[in-house]
Structures are given as structure tokens and as C-alpha cells.
Design a protein around this motif. Structure first.
Motif, PDB file in Angstrom:
ATOM      1  N   PRO A  36       0.827  -1.211   0.000  1.00 63.09           N
ATOM      2  CA  PRO A  36       0.000   0.000   0.000  1.00 63.09           C
ATOM      3  C   PRO A  36       0.861   1.262   0.000  1.00 63.09           C
ATOM      4  O   PRO A  36       2.028   1.227   0.399  1.00 63.09           O
ATOM      5  CB  PRO A  36      -0.793  -0.108   1.311  1.00 63.09           C
ATOM      6  N   PRO A  37       0.305   2.390  -0.423  1.00 64.43           N
ATOM      7  CA  PRO A  37       1.077   3.641  -0.516  1.00 64.43           C
ATOM      8  C   PRO A  37       1.248   4.333   0.840  1.00 64.43           C
ATOM      9  O   PRO A  37       0.754   5.431   1.068  1.00 64.43           O
ATOM     10  CB  PRO A  37       0.246   4.483  -1.488  1.00 64.43           C
ATOM     11  N   PHE A  38       1.972   3.670   1.748  1.00 67.88           N
ATOM     12  CA  PHE A  38       2.244   4.263   3.056  1.00 67.88           C
ATOM     13  C   PHE A  38       3.135   5.493   2.898  1.00 67.88           C
ATOM     14  O   PHE A  38       3.769   5.683   1.867  1.00 67.88           O
ATOM     15  CB  PHE A  38       2.962   3.251   3.962  1.00 67.88           C
ATOM     16  N   ASN A  39       3.231   6.293   3.950  1.00 69.01           N
ATOM     17  CA  ASN A  39       4.127   7.450   3.965  1.00 69.01           C
ATOM     18  C   ASN A  39       5.522   7.039   4.408  1.00 69.01           C
ATOM     19  O   ASN A  39       6.206   7.775   5.103  1.00 69.01           O
ATOM     20  CB  ASN A  39       3.581   8.548   4.899  1.00 69.01           C
ATOM     21  N   SER A  40       5.929   5.857   4.042  1.00 72.13           N
ATOM     22  CA  SER A  40       7.258   5.351   4.361  1.00 72.13           C
ATOM     23  C   SER A  40       7.756   4.568   3.145  1.00 72.13           C
ATOM     24  O   SER A  40       6.983   4.254   2.243  1.00 72.13           O
ATOM     25  CB  SER A  40       7.202   4.438   5.592  1.00 72.13           C
ATOM     26  N   THR A  41       9.036   4.262   3.153  1.00 72.62           N
ATOM     27  CA  THR A  41       9.634   3.523   2.052  1.00 72.62           C
ATOM     28  C   THR A  41       9.816   2.078   2.477  1.00 72.62           C
ATOM     29  O   THR A  41      10.346   1.805   3.556  1.00 72.62           O
ATOM     30  CB  THR A  41      10.995   4.135   1.685  1.00 72.62           C
ATOM     31  N   GLY A  42       9.368   1.159   1.637  1.00 69.29           N
ATOM     32  CA  GLY A  42       9.504  -0.248   1.983  1.00 69.29           C
ATOM     33  C   GLY A  42       9.172  -1.150   0.821  1.00 69.29           C
ATOM     34  O   GLY A  42       8.812  -0.699  -0.264  1.00 69.29           O
ATOM     35  N   VAL A  43       9.315  -2.439   1.060  1.00 67.81           N
ATOM     36  CA  VAL A  43       8.972  -3.461   0.084  1.00 67.81           C
ATOM     37  C   VAL A  43       8.422  -4.656   0.848  1.00 67.81           C
ATOM     38  O   VAL A  43       8.843  -4.930   1.973  1.00 67.81           O
ATOM     39  CB  VAL A  43      10.196  -3.846  -0.796  1.00 67.81           C
ATOM     40  N   TRP A  44       7.446  -5.338   0.247  1.00 64.74           N
ATOM     41  CA  TRP A  44       6.855  -6.531   0.854  1.00 64.74           C
ATOM     42  C   TRP A  44       7.179  -7.743  -0.005  1.00 64.74           C
ATOM     43  O   TRP A  44       7.274  -7.649  -1.231  1.00 64.74           O
ATOM     44  CB  TRP A  44       5.346  -6.397   0.953  1.00 64.74           C
ATOM     45  N   TYR A  45       7.327  -8.892   0.679  1.00 66.63           N
ATOM     46  CA  TYR A  45       7.592 -10.160   0.010  1.00 66.63           C
ATOM     47  C   TYR A  45       6.601 -11.218   0.478  1.00 66.63           C
ATOM     48  O   TYR A  45       6.206 -11.228   1.651  1.00 66.63           O
ATOM     49  CB  TYR A  45       9.007 -10.667   0.334  1.00 66.63           C
ATOM     50  N   ALA A  46       6.247 -12.116  -0.426  1.00 70.45           N
ATOM     51  CA  ALA A  46       5.461 -13.295  -0.072  1.00 70.45           C
ATOM     52  C   ALA A  46       6.428 -14.387   0.364  1.00 70.45           C
ATOM     53  O   ALA A  46       7.448 -14.625  -0.283  1.00 70.45           O
ATOM     54  CB  ALA A  46       4.641 -13.771  -1.273  1.00 70.45           C
ATOM     55  N   VAL A  47       6.104 -15.029   1.469  1.00 65.53           N
ATOM     56  CA  VAL A  47       6.868 -16.176   1.963  1.00 65.53           C
ATOM     57  C   VAL A  47       5.828 -17.241   2.314  1.00 65.53           C
ATOM     58  O   VAL A  47       5.317 -17.279   3.432  1.00 65.53           O
ATOM     59  CB  VAL A  47       7.725 -15.826   3.195  1.00 65.53           C
ATOM     60  N   GLY A  48       5.453 -18.045   1.323  1.00 66.74           N
ATOM     61  CA  GLY A  48       4.338 -18.969   1.527  1.00 66.74           C
ATOM     62  C   GLY A  48       3.082 -18.151   1.765  1.00 66.74           C
ATOM     63  O   GLY A  48       2.779 -17.216   1.019  1.00 66.74           O
ATOM     64  N   ASP A  49       2.356 -18.457   2.836  1.00 68.61           N
ATOM     65  CA  ASP A  49       1.146 -17.716   3.200  1.00 68.61           C
ATOM     66  C   ASP A  49       1.448 -16.516   4.086  1.00 68.61           C
ATOM     67  O   ASP A  49       0.530 -15.787   4.462  1.00 68.61           O
ATOM     68  CB  ASP A  49       0.151 -18.635   3.919  1.00 68.61           C
ATOM     69  N   GLN A  50       2.708 -16.323   4.432  1.00 70.51           N
ATOM     70  CA  GLN A  50       3.092 -15.204   5.283  1.00 70.51           C
ATOM     71  C   GLN A  50       3.809 -14.152   4.441  1.00 70.51           C
ATOM     72  O   GLN A  50       4.027 -14.336   3.255  1.00 70.51           O
ATOM     73  CB  GLN A  50       4.017 -15.677   6.422  1.00 70.51           C
ATOM     74  N   GLN A  51       4.174 -13.067   5.102  1.00 74.66           N
ATOM     75  CA  GLN A  51       4.845 -11.974   4.402  1.00 74.66           C
ATOM     76  C   GLN A  51       6.041 -11.488   5.199  1.00 74.66           C
ATOM     77  O   GLN A  51       6.076 -11.580   6.420  1.00 74.66           O
ATOM     78  CB  GLN A  51       3.883 -10.798   4.202  1.00 74.66           C
ATOM     79  N   LEU A  52       7.005 -10.938   4.468  1.00 77.92           N
ATOM     80  CA  LEU A  52       8.144 -10.246   5.049  1.00 77.92           C
ATOM     81  C   LEU A  52       8.067  -8.807   4.567  1.00 77.92           C
ATOM     82  O   LEU A  52       7.960  -8.560   3.369  1.00 77.92           O
ATOM     83  CB  LEU A  52       9.456 -10.886   4.591  1.00 77.92           C
ATOM     84  N   HIS A  53       8.082  -7.867   5.504  1.00 79.24           N
ATOM     85  CA  HIS A  53       8.028  -6.442   5.174  1.00 79.24           C
ATOM     86  C   HIS A  53       9.362  -5.807   5.535  1.00 79.24           C
ATOM     87  O   HIS A  53       9.824  -5.938   6.665  1.00 79.24           O
ATOM     88  CB  HIS A  53       6.916  -5.742   5.962  1.00 79.24           C
ATOM     89  N   LEU A  54       9.978  -5.133   4.585  1.00 76.09           N
ATOM     90  CA  LEU A  54      11.199  -4.379   4.841  1.00 76.09           C
ATOM     91  C   LEU A  54      10.853  -2.896   4.854  1.00 76.09           C
ATOM     92  O   LEU A  54      10.190  -2.407   3.949  1.00 76.09           O
ATOM     93  CB  LEU A  54      12.244  -4.653   3.753  1.00 76.09           C
ATOM     94  N   LEU A  55      11.307  -2.199   5.882  1.00 72.70           N
ATOM     95  CA  LEU A  55      10.999  -0.782   6.053  1.00 72.70           C
ATOM     96  C   LEU A  55      12.304  -0.006   6.146  1.00 72.70           C
ATOM     97  O   LEU A  55      13.132  -0.275   7.020  1.00 72.70           O
ATOM     98  CB  LEU A  55      10.179  -0.578   7.329  1.00 72.70           C
ATOM     99  N   GLU A  56      12.472   0.943   5.221  1.00 76.63           N
ATOM    100  CA  GLU A  56      13.703   1.730   5.221  1.00 76.63           C
ATOM    101  C   GLU A  56      13.723   2.661   6.424  1.00 76.63           C
ATOM    102  O   GLU A  56      12.775   3.399   6.672  1.00 76.63           O
ATOM    103  CB  GLU A  56      13.822   2.527   3.921  1.00 76.63           C
ATOM    104  N   HIS A  57      14.804   2.595   7.175  1.00 84.63           N
ATOM    105  CA  HIS A  57      14.985   3.390   8.380  1.00 84.63           C
ATOM    106  C   HIS A  57      16.391   3.979   8.328  1.00 84.63           C
ATOM    107  O   HIS A  57      17.320   3.479   8.961  1.00 84.63           O
ATOM    108  CB  HIS A  57      14.819   2.494   9.615  1.00 84.63           C
TER     109      HIS A  57
END
Length: 127
Positions: A36-57
Motif C-alpha cells: 500500500p502507498p504508506f508514507n514510508s519507504t519499503g517493500v513486501w515479500y510473499a513467503v508462503g502464506d506469510q509476508q516479510l516487510h522491509l521498512l527503510e529506516h
């Protein structure tokens, strides 16, 4: 009472999304999914039925500096083969710490991502 259905996602702080994306997309070959177009920079990944979210800090004050410490915060991928995972990590030039006979009840491999987040790969013994 809470009735848990599973783990939805894990979020990790990263200093540079470009460097993190190169590791997770190009070396680990995870599949990116829409974010989604959050007010932060990041990328999401599918890992099976779960997700990994990376958030630039970029400040980095929430990020660790030490090496692999398995009692420190980390998360684990469950993989099919311990030996195939080791071979892939070697092919990609990713240093790892392997525990094929771990007392955990399954084989373990630990790596650090470019921001020193600890990742574990768990697999059945002898796989």
C-alpha cells in the motif's frame, strides 16, 4: 481469549532499501508483492502464506551491529532441504553458520542480511 490463525508478517528495519532489495530479491529470490502507498519507504515479500516487510529506516538507530547471536531477535524460514540451502548460500556468497545436528529438533542455518538482521533457515534433519 485470542484465537491465533498464524503469523501474518515480520517487519525488519533496513538502512537502504536498494541494498536490502538486492539481497532479498536477487540473492534469496523472494517474490515481491504489492505494498500500500504508506508514507514510508519499503517493500513486501510473499513467503508462503506469510509476508516479510522491509521498512527503510535511514537513521539506523533501531538496527543491530553485532554478528550472529541466536538468542538475539531473529525469524526463521522453514525450507525443504538443509544441504540445498547451504549450497545456494555458498553460490550466492552469503556467509552462514550451520547447525545440521541442532538440539532444536531440526537442522538450522543462520545468516545476516546486509543490515545485520539475523535470519534462520530451518529444515528437517538429514535433508
Amino acid at each position: 481469549m485470542i484465537h491465533f490463525n498464524g503469523l501474518h508478517h515480520v517487519s525488519l528495519a533496513v538502512r537502504s532499501l536498494d541494498i536490502a532489495r538486492a539481497f532479498y530479491s536477487e540473492k534469496l529470490m523472494l517474490q515481491e508483492i504489492p505494498r500500500p502507498p504508506f508514507n514510508s519507504t519499503g517493500v513486501w515479500y510473499a513467503v508462503g502464506d506469510q509476508q516479510l516487510h522491509l521498512l527503510e529506516h535511514p537513521g539506523g538507530d533501531t538496527l543491530r551491529e553485532r554478528g550472529i547471536d541466536t538468542v538475539d531477535g531473529h525469524f526463521a524460514f522453514w525450507v525443504k532441504s538443509h544441504s540445498d540451502t547451504k549450497a545456494w548460500l555458498e553460490e550466492q556468497g552469503i556467509p552462514y553458520e550451520a547447525r545440521p545436528d541442532s538440539v532444536a529438533g531440526f537442522a538450522q542455518i543462520y545468516v545476516l542480511d546486509p543490515d545485520r538482521n539475523i535470519l534462520e533457515f530451518g529444515a528437517p534433519y538429514g535433508s
